[in-house]
Design an enzyme around this catalytic site. Structure first.
Site, PDB file in Angstrom:
ATOM      1  N   GLY A  29       0.834  -1.193   0.000  1.00 10.06           N
ATOM      2  CA  GLY A  29       0.000   0.000   0.000  1.00 10.06           C
ATOM      3  C   GLY A  29       0.868   1.243   0.000  1.00 10.06           C
ATOM      4  O   GLY A  29       1.986   1.222  -0.532  1.00 10.06           O
ATOM      5  N   CYS A  30       0.383   2.305   0.589  1.00 13.82           N
ATOM      6  CA  CYS A  30       1.124   3.574   0.593  1.00 13.82           C
ATOM      7  C   CYS A  30       2.543   3.377   1.113  1.00 13.82           C
ATOM      8  O   CYS A  30       2.752   2.941   2.245  1.00 13.82           O
ATOM      9  CB  CYS A  30       0.392   4.596   1.455  1.00 13.82           C
ATOM     10  SG  CYS A  30       1.299   6.154   1.601  1.00 13.82           S
ATOM     11  N   PHE A  31       3.520   3.727   0.292  1.00 15.69           N
ATOM     12  CA  PHE A  31       4.907   3.461   0.692  1.00 15.69           C
ATOM     13  C   PHE A  31       5.384   4.339   1.837  1.00 15.69           C
ATOM     14  O   PHE A  31       6.350   3.998   2.519  1.00 15.69           O
ATOM     15  CB  PHE A  31       5.875   3.508  -0.488  1.00 15.69           C
ATOM     16  CG  PHE A  31       5.822   4.727  -1.393  1.00 15.69           C
ATOM     17  CD1 PHE A  31       5.427   5.979  -0.952  1.00 15.69           C
ATOM     18  CD2 PHE A  31       6.184   4.600  -2.726  1.00 15.69           C
ATOM     19  CE1 PHE A  31       5.404   7.075  -1.795  1.00 15.69           C
ATOM     20  CE2 PHE A  31       6.171   5.691  -3.592  1.00 15.69           C
ATOM     21  CZ  PHE A  31       5.779   6.937  -3.113  1.00 15.69           C
TER      22      PHE A  31
END
Length: 195
Positions: A29-31
């Site tokens: 997901g969001c890094f």
């Protein structure tokens, strides 16, 4: 003036030149939310955020988020196997994600937010698959684990302003992590299952 990629590209070149280090690549997901947990581990020298598995060379954040490049937001971890094992990295990865979501992670949905472990060699593949089997039989999750285990193909670093975002923009990052639902999920799962 350095361009948005110059500093991180230089760092990557230096890391690749160190033969004692190995690499691990995870999409969760969001890094922004994946970098800190790895950097906190003893034996991890660096974690770099970027894009993995796609078909476009050196994509920008805007290109990836608009779709069509085939990349997933990812973190590439450089670690010393004499200090930390690949299995420990995989365990840390799974504590940061909901591995049962096939469409993304928490509030972030879409192809570039989908989970994957990109293995760099057959040993990494074996460790990842065995750990997924272990988790599937553990009773921790009530739905199927859908994290893909894929051969590593490529990794392109994100722009410098994304690197260590959790440190550079701490207040915004904390609001985002909480608002996305990730923080509460991790806390609840760790309280319930982590000894």
């Amino acid at each position: 003036m350095l361009n948005a990629f110059a500093e991180v590209t230089s760092e990557l070149t230096e890391l690749h030149a160190r033969p004692e280090l190995k690499q691990a690549t995870f999409a969760g997901g969001c890094f922004w939310c994946m970098e800190g947990p790895f950097e906190a581990m003893a034996g991890v020298v660096a974690a770099v955020v970027g894009f993995a598995g796609g078909k476009v060379e050196n994509p920008s954040y805007e290109q990836v988020t608009q779709g069509g490049t085939g990349h997933r937001e990812a973190v590439q971890v450089f670690y010393d196997p004499a200090q930390v094992s690949y299995r420990q990295l995989v365990e840390t990865y799974f504590w940061q994600i909901d591995p049962t979501d096939p469409y993304g992670q928490f509030a972030d949905q879409g192809d570039h937010y989908r989970t994957a472990i990109f293995y760099h060699d057959e040993e990494q593949k074996k460790v990842a698959e065995e750990y997924i089997t272990f988790l599937s039989n553990s009773g921790r999750y009530h739905q199927q684990i859908v994290v893909e285990v894929l051969p590593y193909k490529n990794f392109f670093p994100a722009e410098d302003y994304h690197q260590q975002f959790y440190l550079k923009q701490q207040e915004y990052y904390q609001q985002y992590k909480k608002g996305s639902g990730r923080e509460e999920y991790i806390r609840d799962m760790q309280q319930k299952y982590k000894s």
